[in-house]
Design an enzyme around this catalytic site. Structure first.
Site, PDB file in Angstrom:
ATOM      1  N   ARG A 182       0.597  -1.184  -0.114  1.00  0.00           N
ATOM      2  CA  ARG A 182       0.101   0.019  -0.056  1.00  0.00           C
ATOM      3  C   ARG A 182       0.687   1.236   0.140  1.00  0.00           C
ATOM      4  O   ARG A 182       0.414   2.411  -0.188  1.00  0.00           O
ATOM      5  CB  ARG A 182      -0.835   0.015   1.335  1.00  0.00           C
ATOM      6  CG  ARG A 182      -2.007  -1.149   1.035  1.00  0.00           C
ATOM      7  CD  ARG A 182      -2.819  -1.344   2.341  1.00  0.00           C
ATOM      8  NE  ARG A 182      -2.097  -2.228   3.063  1.00  0.00           N
ATOM      9  CZ  ARG A 182      -2.612  -2.706   4.438  1.00  0.00           C
ATOM     10  NH1 ARG A 182      -3.554  -2.365   4.906  1.00  0.00           N
ATOM     11  NH2 ARG A 182      -1.780  -3.557   5.101  1.00  0.00           N
ATOM     12  N   THR A 213       1.185 -12.388   8.993  1.00  0.00           N
ATOM     13  CA  THR A 213       1.916 -12.411  10.421  1.00  0.00           C
ATOM     14  C   THR A 213       1.897 -13.378  11.331  1.00  0.00           C
ATOM     15  O   THR A 213       3.005 -13.715  12.123  1.00  0.00           O
ATOM     16  CB  THR A 213       1.051 -11.291  11.137  1.00  0.00           C
ATOM     17  OG1 THR A 213      -0.434 -11.719  11.301  1.00  0.00           O
ATOM     18  CG2 THR A 213       1.247  -9.650  10.540  1.00  0.00           C
ATOM     19  N   GLY A 216      -7.736  -4.908  12.994  1.00  0.00           N
ATOM     20  CA  GLY A 216      -8.268  -5.964  13.551  1.00  0.00           C
ATOM     21  C   GLY A 216      -9.131  -5.512  14.789  1.00  0.00           C
ATOM     22  O   GLY A 216      -8.590  -4.881  15.414  1.00  0.00           O
ATOM     23  N   ASN A 243       0.289   1.924   6.737  1.00  0.00           N
ATOM     24  CA  ASN A 243      -0.039   1.106   5.633  1.00  0.00           C
ATOM     25  C   ASN A 243       0.239   1.885   4.287  1.00  0.00           C
ATOM     26  O   ASN A 243       0.545   1.327   3.305  1.00  0.00           O
ATOM     27  CB  ASN A 243      -1.108   0.209   5.627  1.00  0.00           C
ATOM     28  CG  ASN A 243      -1.152  -0.589   7.047  1.00  0.00           C
ATOM     29  OD1 ASN A 243      -0.131  -1.225   7.290  1.00  0.00           O
ATOM     30  ND2 ASN A 243      -2.264  -0.373   7.619  1.00  0.00           N
ATOM     31  N   TYR A 294      30.519  34.581  -3.747  1.00  0.00           N
ATOM     32  CA  TYR A 294      30.737  32.733  -3.463  1.00  0.00           C
ATOM     33  C   TYR A 294      32.118  32.624  -3.038  1.00  0.00           C
ATOM     34  O   TYR A 294      33.212  33.004  -3.507  1.00  0.00           O
ATOM     35  CB  TYR A 294      30.687  32.146  -4.975  1.00  0.00           C
ATOM     36  CG  TYR A 294      31.295  30.871  -4.883  1.00  0.00           C
ATOM     37  CD1 TYR A 294      30.389  29.779  -4.066  1.00  0.00           C
ATOM     38  CD2 TYR A 294      32.319  30.202  -5.563  1.00  0.00           C
ATOM     39  CE1 TYR A 294      30.891  28.586  -3.858  1.00  0.00           C
ATOM     40  CE2 TYR A 294      32.795  28.952  -5.497  1.00  0.00           C
ATOM     41  CZ  TYR A 294      32.111  28.204  -4.469  1.00  0.00           C
ATOM     42  OH  TYR A 294      32.435  26.840  -4.291  1.00  0.00           O
ATOM     43  N   ALA A 354      38.627  47.546  -6.227  1.00  0.00           N
ATOM     44  CA  ALA A 354      37.271  46.886  -6.521  1.00  0.00           C
ATOM     45  C   ALA A 354      37.235  46.608  -8.215  1.00  0.00           C
ATOM     46  O   ALA A 354      38.128  46.997  -8.870  1.00  0.00           O
ATOM     47  CB  ALA A 354      36.205  48.009  -6.610  1.00  0.00           C
TER      48      ALA A 354
END
Ligand code: UD1
Ligand code: CA
Length: 492
Positions: free
Chosen positions: A36, A102, A162, A250, A388, A445
């Site tokens: 599932r 199971t 269950g 599930n 960077y 610069a």
């Protein structure tokens, strides 16, 4: 109500200092196909709060100090075994080749174990169980001298689980799977959590008798309950007072539901320990993260892996930290950082990307649109805008001007850049590595710096500027620029 039974019992026994009961064997069923989930990896390897589903479960099991741990593997067994070797090296694995249910899985685990005592059986897909609930369950089973106990819960929506059918004596008559249940049974909201305790001899005697005459043609472990009932070895239901702990996964909707519950649980723990979380519903913190008191976390942030956040730090909004260390009183705003160390008082963001190996010393800064990797920015140094920085060592109190690029890659190899203390790198400098800038040096610069600059020098690496007077008036005669220039007194 019976809903608080575990709680009440536990408190009274803690006061008396009762020794906690131990189990002989824990069996975790994790062989199922996980159909599932519609995934190419094993269900139990999907993650919640930075840990796999089975890792979350085993974290709750570990403090129980069970003598033995057996995990039944099947589907994706190599992946699961590999993972278990890292997270639970002492666990024994049993291979369920044919996934026949199971019951089949439990049979194999039980057959491979010799010895009496109490066996705790768990489904591998219930990651929210806590040690406390499991221990209380174990202690109740022991004190009631049960031969079999089932941890049950009352679910607002029991669909898929269950159902617990109780007999007149209150014990469990049988457990009916959703797919086999009559409509009247589907109305029952007490469910089987998939957590069981059995005295091993009793279980061994009946488990071989289960049959696959059900809608899924599987061997249901749950069928041992009615078999026990037949021989008057009653299984007792022990009702958990917090159904959220017992939810199973599930499919992916349940994965998200459990992740949200775990998120709330983790956030609540941090808040109660002094962390301010402005919007807990959009704040995702992994189980392994450590956060000190007086940290403030703004909305839409995620802190994952092994991150550590020190007191007074501010994180977010919209910040992702993966395996990062953030020092006291630092701030990280609207940023993404992975495997980085952010020093005390350092300022990061907004819009900063810190990659692996970034170390920002105390009171340093990495500002807007700055990317840094494998580099150290020394105490008080600033990389404030649009830069960077790669493979660099920057000393103390240096300033890296806007739009500086550490040119670390020559197309084949990466090279290092070294910047001393009190350096001023001019805006838009290209630092072509390998290159070293001495203490107190400057760069002009717009320079391309591909030779070392000695301490105290200025490095200028650019063409000298030339002004051609009257060029616009000649070459762009009738333009608006020419008109403006004339107005300003420019001559041809
Ligand atoms: C099971 C229970 C159900 C309970 C629910 C709780 C049975 C028949 N049903 O249903 O009563 O309410 O858990 O979450 O037991 N597994 C194996 N081998 C197999 C089949 C399954 O190891 O052949 C493992 C799975 O990997 C899983 C666990 O057993 O971890 C439970 O199996 P699953 O198919 O999820 O059972 P449910 O339908 O949820
Ligand atoms: Ca399940």
């Amino acid at each position: 109500s019976s809903g608080s039974r575990i709680d009440t019992w536990w408190r009274s026994h803690q006061v008396k200092g009762v020794v906690m009961s131990k189990v002989e064997l824990v069996i975790v069923l994790a062989a199922g196909e996980g159909t599932r989930m519609k995934s190419k990896s094993a269900k139990v390897l999907h993650e919640i709060a930075g840990r796999t589903i089975i890792e979350n479960l085993l974290a709750a099991v570990k403090p129980l100090e069970a003598k033995n741990l057996t995990v039944v593997v099947g589907s994706h067994k190599d992946e699961v075994i590999e993972h278990l070797s890292k997270i639970a090296p002492k666990a024994k694995t049993v291979f369920q080749e044919k996934r026949n249910g199971t019951g089949g899985a439990a049979q194999l685990a039980l057959a491979s174990h010799k010895g009496d005592g109490t066996v705790l059986i768990l489904a591998g897909d219930t990651p929210l169980l806590t040690t406390q609930t499991l221990q209380e369950f174990i202690d109740l089973h022991a004190s009631q001298k049960n031969k079999a106990s089932v941890l049950t819960a009352l679910l607002p929506d029991p669909t898929g689980y269950g159902r617990i059918i109780r007999g007149d004596n209150g014990a469990i008559l049988k457990i009916v799977e959703e797919k086999d249940a009559a409509d009247s049974e589907k109305d029952i909201d007490e469910i089987n959590t998939g957590v069981y305790l059995f005295e091993s001899k009793v279980l061994s005697a009946v488990i071989s008798k289960i049959q696959s005459n059900n809608s899924q043609k599987e061997l249901y472990l749950t069928d041992v309950i009615s078999l026990l009932n037949d021989q008057k070895d009653f299984a007792h239901a022990i009702l958990s007072n917090d159904y959220t702990e017992t939810l199973g996964i599930n499919d992916r909707t349940q994965l998200a539901e459990c992740a949200a519950i775990m998120r709330d649980r983790i956030n609540n723990q941090h808040m109660l320990a002094g962390v301010s979380i402005i919007d807990p519903t959009t704040t995702w913190i992994d189980a392994g993260v450590k956060i000190e008191a007086d940290v403030v976390i703004y909305p839409s942030s995620s802190i994952s892996g092994e991150s550590v956040i020190k007191s007074g730090a501010i994180i977010g909004p919209r910040t992702t930290l993966v395996d990062c260390e953030v020092g006291s009183d630092a701030s990280v705003i609207e940023s993404f950082a992975t495997k980085s160390k952010i020093g005390a008082g350092a300022k990061v963001g907004p819009y900063t990307y810190l990659r692996k190996g970034t170390v920002l010393d105390s009171d340093s800064k990495a500002g807007a649109f700055v990317e840094i990797k494998n580099s150290t920015v020394g105490k008080g140094s600033k990389v404030a805008h649009l830069s960077y920085v790669g493979d660099a060592q920057i000393g103390q109190e240096s300033n890296i001007g806007a739009a500086t690029v550490f040119v670390n890659y020559d197309g084949e190899n990466k090279h290092q850049t070294k910047i001393g203390d009190q350096v001023r790198i001019g805006s838009d400098t290209m630092l072509v590595a390998p290159v070293t800038i001495g203490d107190g040096a400057y760069t002009a610069a717009g320079s391309v710096i591909n030779e070392d600059v000695p301490a105290g020098a200025i490095g200028i690496g650019r063409a000298r500027q030339v002004n051609i007077l009257g060029w616009v008036l000649k070459k762009r005669k009738d333009s608006k620029s020419a008109a403006a220039a004339k107005k300003a007194g420019a001559k041809e």
